[in-house]
Scaffold this active site. Structure first.
Site, short mmCIF file in Angstrom:
data_model
loop_
_atom_site.label_atom_id
_atom_site.label_comp_id
_atom_site.label_asym_id
_atom_site.label_seq_id
_atom_site.Cartn_x
_atom_site.Cartn_y
_atom_site.Cartn_z
N LEU A 199 0.75 -0.95 -0.83
CA LEU A 199 0.13 0.33 0.10
C LEU A 199 0.50 1.46 -0.03
O LEU A 199 0.36 2.73 -0.27
CB LEU A 199 -0.70 0.16 0.99
CG LEU A 199 -2.16 -1.07 1.24
CD1 LEU A 199 -3.16 -1.42 2.33
CD2 LEU A 199 -2.62 -1.40 0.14
N ASN A 215 7.50 -3.13 3.64
CA ASN A 215 8.52 -1.92 3.12
C ASN A 215 8.10 -0.98 2.45
O ASN A 215 8.73 -0.39 1.08
CB ASN A 215 8.74 -2.53 1.19
CG ASN A 215 8.23 -3.41 0.54
OD1 ASN A 215 6.33 -3.06 1.44
ND2 ASN A 215 8.77 -3.76 -0.86
N ASP A 230 0.41 -9.73 -4.98
CA ASP A 230 1.57 -9.56 -4.70
C ASP A 230 1.54 -7.43 -5.39
O ASP A 230 2.02 -7.15 -6.42
CB ASP A 230 2.95 -10.13 -5.75
CG ASP A 230 4.00 -9.25 -5.32
OD1 ASP A 230 4.04 -8.37 -3.95
OD2 ASP A 230 4.96 -9.73 -5.41
#
Lengths: 426, 302
Positions: A60, A91, A302
């Site tokens: 996101l 990340n 993903d």
């Protein structure tokens, strides 16, 4: 709390009415008129009712990388894709490696109030693969899993510690499997296409070696481990054999691994650049067989939104990733169900199975169940149109592809969060 | 409609043959010292090299100048790329300076194709990553044509680092288009994945590579390949993969030895081959200028 009355939806193949109140399904079947008073009515003639999908692998990008995506646009993309819940990878910038950022994501997602957002914390501080992040505090703040996704945990010792330490907490440990020395500076699947294009290849072994390592660790420790985005035939086989021995390994794949092959990269198509890379036809078929026989538990997206300028570059420089939330169901339905590989119910299980793995509640088609539901039209074909994505990320190699499976409504916690508006199609 | 020259894969064989025929004429003219032509009068050629290369750049520059063009050489240091100037930025800048041709060399496969989308100028691929080096193949084919009268029916063995060689790939597609047979051989660590399906024959031994070959082409071994362990040493490479007098005895009578240069003496080609008239690497250099002239002419007329 609102009341929703769904009229004439297909529920496991039979046309039924559904009443939703206070966030739960009250009744499926014949519903008395007196019960529907004040309800919002959804005419679901011809539409199929499914539990809303759960995606255990999305990016996101908030905090820090909001030019690619943020929690508001990512959540909007989720419900547009039929998802009631998503788990977001750590990340971010700064990295989601502490309770404060986990709490920020939880709070921000509540303000946005579209899909349920469950943060995934980092395994290691700063995703650097050196020492464990505060897994316990992150879990208390709302994290449901930990992963260094995007970066493999290269140290086997650190992975061992993560699996051991996380086991009693119940936190799911998700492993991005990639041996960096084998992947070298590869940018696509190693094989004929890479050789012809003169692009450096990433062999299947780069993924398989670490899948094997994590299986060995989980087997030794008796802990669970979840393998992210499996893309190789040999990886599927390693997991199949481990499951048969009783190893507590689960895994996911993504639509691009069963709906495409590395042929898609021809012409230096950076929109097909993703890590792990899209593999060959034999890998694609092995992924499908893995889904059929239960080796692969879950379909995740993903979802990796990027800005256009990060893709409009020479292939080796372009960012890895595909924005997948808004195409996942259609690609899966078209590649797996219309072809007869899976039934719609089986596909539905693959797209909600993440809830069990990360330990959250999800929708179900029964009275009393959480009213996280989606209504889909499986009859009409249409072309994927990236420019119409709700997500900031328009990066998909599937733009223009003809598919079946349109999400028409998404209900989360008994509230209608998404309605497909036909006119936006024009 | 502008015309680019990016790769030989999929090239029209007639167009390719016409280029080679014109190259022969131009090569003779160069040897005679007739180098002044006006085909590119008033045109601007920019060489945009992201990788260092003295001989290729010099060859393009000479070819363009022989045709009367203005030539601007741009060296793009890696540092300026890291500063954030994108290929697109550079392309637009050059286009605004009204470049007619941009010759680009880039370490990344596919970069010239990307560049071509951004500019009005004709883009010529001067070598991109591991992908293609089509003008090198043109000069190689022209050299073969000179020696054998034509390319069709020849057997060409390419020996060395096939995996990392854009020269090998471009020669493959050019030779295939004209009906030649291609064999490759090299250390297993230097063979591309799927090599056996790329359209050439993958030899099982060094002898097989030489037997029945009309052309034996060595490829330059980059020292960094040795450093990353693809071969144990230059000496070992020469022993098992080197082109030498003894092995040339296995090749067809009249066979020639080619090399894109610069040669690592005693590595790809053994020292006993130097001075042997079958080694035609210096002829290749002249054909390089002629082939690039023929190409500029063809693109200018398009």
């Amino acid at each position: 709390m609102s009341k929703i009355y769904i009229v004439g939806a297909l529920v496991r193949g039979k046309q039924k009415d559904v009443l939703i109140e206070d966030g739960r399904i009250v009744r499926i079947g014949k519903i008395r008129a007196s019960q529907t008073k004040g309800a919002r009515v959804i005419d679901a003639d011809g539409l199929t009712l499914l539990p809303a999908f759960v995606d255990m692998h999305v990016h996101l990008r908030e905090p820090g990388l909001e030019y690619k995506e943020d929690i508001a646009t990512g959540s909007a993309a989720a419900v547009a894709g039929g998802f009631g819940a998503v788990c977001c990878m750590p990340n971010t910038d700064p990295v989601t490696d502490n309770a404060y950022i986990v709490r920020y994501i939880v709070d921000r997602a509540r303000e946005v109030d579209l899909a349920r957002v469950y943060p995934i914390g980092a395994i290691s501080v700063g995703l650097r693969g050196e020492r464990l992040a505060e897994l316990g505090k992150m879990q208390q703040a709302g994290a449901v899993a930990v992963s260094d996704d995007g970066q493999p945990v290269s140290s086997a010792q650190l992975m061992r510690l993560a699996l051991e330490y996380a086991a009693p907490t119940g936190l799911c440990v998700i492993s991005h499997c990639e041996d960096k020395s084998l992947a070298a500076d590869g940018v696509m699947n190693e094989g004929l296409v890479a050789s012809e294009l003169g692009l450096k290849g990433i062999p299947s072994a780069a993924e398989d070696v670490m899948i094997a390592r994590d299986i060995v660790l989980a087997e030794m420790l008796g802990t669970r481990v979840h393998i992210a985005h499996v893309s190789t035939a040999s990886g599927v086989q390693l997991i199949r054999e481990a499951k048969a021995r009783g190893v507590r390994v689960t895994c996911e794949t993504c639509p691009h691994y069963f709906a495409a092959t590395d042929e898609l990269v021809r012409g230096y198509n950076t929109y097909a650049k993703v890590n792990p890379p899209i593999r060959t036809e034999s890998d694609r078929m092995a992924i499908i067989r893995g889904l059929q026989d239960g080796t692969i538990d879950v379909i995740a997206t993903d979802h990796a939104p990027h800005a256009t300028f990060e893709k409009e570059l020479p292939f080796p420089q372009a960012a890895n990733g595909i924005a997948g939330l808004e195409t996942s169901f259609a690609l899966a339905y078209t590649a797996l169900v219309t072809t007869g590989y899976l039934t719609l119910d089986e596909l539905s299980d693959k797209m909600t199975g993440a809830a069990k793995i990360v330990g959250v509640e999800c929708g179900a088609l029964q009275a009393g169940a959480l009213a996280d539901l989606t209504l889909v039209d499986t009859q009409e074909s249409y072309r994927i149109c990236a420019s119409k994505f709700v997500s900031k990320g328009k990066n998909t190699p599937f733009d223009g592809r003809e598919v079946y499976g349109r999400v028409r409504y998404t209900i989360v916690g008994g509230e209608l969060k998404y309605t497909y508006a036909k006119e936006t199609e024009q | 409609m502008k015309r680019d020259f990016l790769q030989l894969q999929g090239i029209d064989p007639q167009f390719l043959q016409a280029l080679l025929d014109r190259t022969q004429e131009l090569e003779r003219a160069i040897v005679r010292g007739e180098t002044h032509r006006r085909v590119l009068d008033g045109k601007s050629v920019v060489t945009l090299f992201y990788e260092n290369s003295t001989r290729t750049r010099c060859s393009f520059e000479t070819a363009a100048k022989f045709l009367g063009a203005q030539v601007v050489n741009v060296s793009v240091a890696n540092s300026s790329v890291q500063k954030g100037e994108t290929l697109e930025d550079t392309a637009v800048t050059l286009d605004r300076m009204r470049a007619d041709f941009i010759v680009v060399r880039h370490a990344m496969s596919g970069a010239p194709a990307a560049l071509a989308r951004y500019v009005r100028a004709s883009v010529v691929n001067g070598g991109d990553g591991l992908h293609a080096h089509p003008t090198q193949a043109l000069l190689d084919l022209a050299t073969m044509q000179r020696h054998f009268g034509g390319v069709s029916g020849l057997t060409v063995a390419i020996i060395g680092d096939i995996k990392h060689s854009r020269v090998a790939r471009s020669n493959l597609y050019g030779l295939q288009a004209l009906g030649a047979r291609v064999k490759v051989y090299g250390p297993a660590t230097m063979m591309p994945a799927g090599a056996e399906r790329m359209g050439w024959h993958v030899c099982g031994s060094i002898e097989e590579a030489f037997v029945g070959s009309d052309v034996v082409m060595g490829l330059r071994i980059q020292t960094e390949r040795q450093q990353c362990g693809l071969i144990p040493s230059a000496g070992e490479y020469n022993r098992f993969y080197g082109i030498n007098q003894a092995r040339m005895q296995l090749a067809n009578p009249g066979a020639i030895v080619m090399h894109p240069g610069p040669v690592n003496r005693g590595v790809e080609i053994s020292r006993d081959m130097f001075g042997d008239e079958r080694l035609v690497k210096d002829e290749q250099v002249t054909f390089g200028v002629a082939a690039r002239m023929a190409l500029f002419e063809a693109l200018a007329q398009a």
